[in-house]
Write an enzyme that holds these catalytic residues in place. Structure first.
Site, short mmCIF file in Angstrom:
data_model
loop_
_atom_site.label_atom_id
_atom_site.label_comp_id
_atom_site.label_asym_id
_atom_site.label_seq_id
_atom_site.Cartn_x
_atom_site.Cartn_y
_atom_site.Cartn_z
N ILE A 138 -2.52 7.88 -0.89
CA ILE A 138 -3.10 6.59 -0.52
C ILE A 138 -2.26 5.51 -1.20
CG2 ILE A 138 -5.11 5.11 -0.59
CD1 ILE A 138 -5.41 7.57 1.22
N LYS A 139 -1.71 4.62 -0.41
CA LYS A 139 -0.87 3.55 -0.96
C LYS A 139 -1.74 2.41 -1.45
CE LYS A 139 3.10 2.61 1.09
NZ LYS A 139 4.09 2.28 2.16
N ILE A 140 -1.55 2.05 -2.71
CA ILE A 140 -2.28 0.95 -3.33
C ILE A 140 -1.26 -0.04 -3.90
CG2 ILE A 140 -3.87 0.29 -5.19
CD1 ILE A 140 -5.18 3.02 -4.95
#
Length: 253
Positions: A138-140
């Site tokens: 998950i890209k944050i």
């Protein structure tokens, strides 16, 4: 031997910065994996926007989901998850073979959440749970509000790709957030092995200064920023604090 195979054999992971349903349906992505040593891919809302607007491959799925009452971001994330779970399955043998070091795909949380820590945490957990794939990052964003979200996501066991990093300081702050999440997992008696990467942007530096520096310095600033960042990262890995936690992990971020 292909140049891509030479890079792979030297230890360089080649990740595709693109995903479209056409790549999946045509078998092109599988060919990239089998023939060009591609070992992962990443995506972002702009990539999906281009994919959906420039292809008819999504039309029937969009019509179906609209008929089911889906719209806006809810519809977008359903389409994105359909593509990325298929891609994750293609890369899963690589992920298993490398003990979770490689073979990842990435899905970014909504950019509207970039300055909302609590909503970013909730979205990261929900998207990872919906995908049901261990090799989904998950890209944050590494914003001030994103850093505690990175820590919480790692603590929750959600693999994270920290994005929008532009400097040594940015990258070290992301590494600290990752380490805090790992330390908390160790304290709680949880498995400390949670995948993470930090995506340092390189070319944006050179694009920003292209008109302000002589030709001899074109395409040099991003490389120098990267070297500076990597040196600081290596020093951090050698510190006593890092040596304690990664000793119980499969790999550092």
């Amino acid at each position: 031997m292909k140049a891509t195979r030479k890079l792979h054999d030297l230890g360089q992971s080649l990740w595709l910065d693109n995903i479209t349903r056409d790549l999946l349906n045509s078998g092109t992505l599988k060919r990239y994996v089998d023939e060009l040593s591609v070992t992962g891919l990443t995506s972002n809302p702009t990539i999906f926007d281009n994919a959906i607007r420039k292809s008819s491959a999504y039309d029937s799925a969009i019509r179906e989901k609209l008929g089911q009452g889906r719209a806006g971001e809810a519809l977008f994330f359903e389409l994105a998850l359909e593509d990325l779970t298929r891609a994750a399955d293609l890369f899963r043998p690589i992920h298993d073979r490398t003990a979770g070091v490689d073979g990842f795909v990435s899905l970014e949380v909504s950019p509207l959440l970039a300055y909302d820590t609590a909503s970013t945490i909730a979205a990261a957990k929900q998207l990872f749970a919906r995908a049901k794939r261990p090799n989904l990052f998950i890209k944050i964003p590494g914003t001030r509000e994103g850093l505690p979200a990175i820590e919480e996501a790692i603590f929750a066991g959600v693999p994270v790709n920290v994005t929008l990093l532009f400097s040594r300081e940015h990258t070290l702050a992301a590494a600290e957030a990752y380490l805090r999440g790992v330390e908390r997992r160790i304290e709680a008696g949880l498995d400390p092995v949670v995948g993470s990467v930090a995506s340092l942007f390189v070319s944006r530096w050179d694009a920003a200064v292209a008109s302000q520096v002589p030709a001899a310095l074109h395409n040099r600033l991003g490389i120098e920023i990267s070297k500076r960042t990597y040196r600081a990262y290596q020093a951090m890995l050698a510190s006593p604090r890092w040596q304690r936690a990664p000793a119980r992990c499969a790999q550092p971020s």
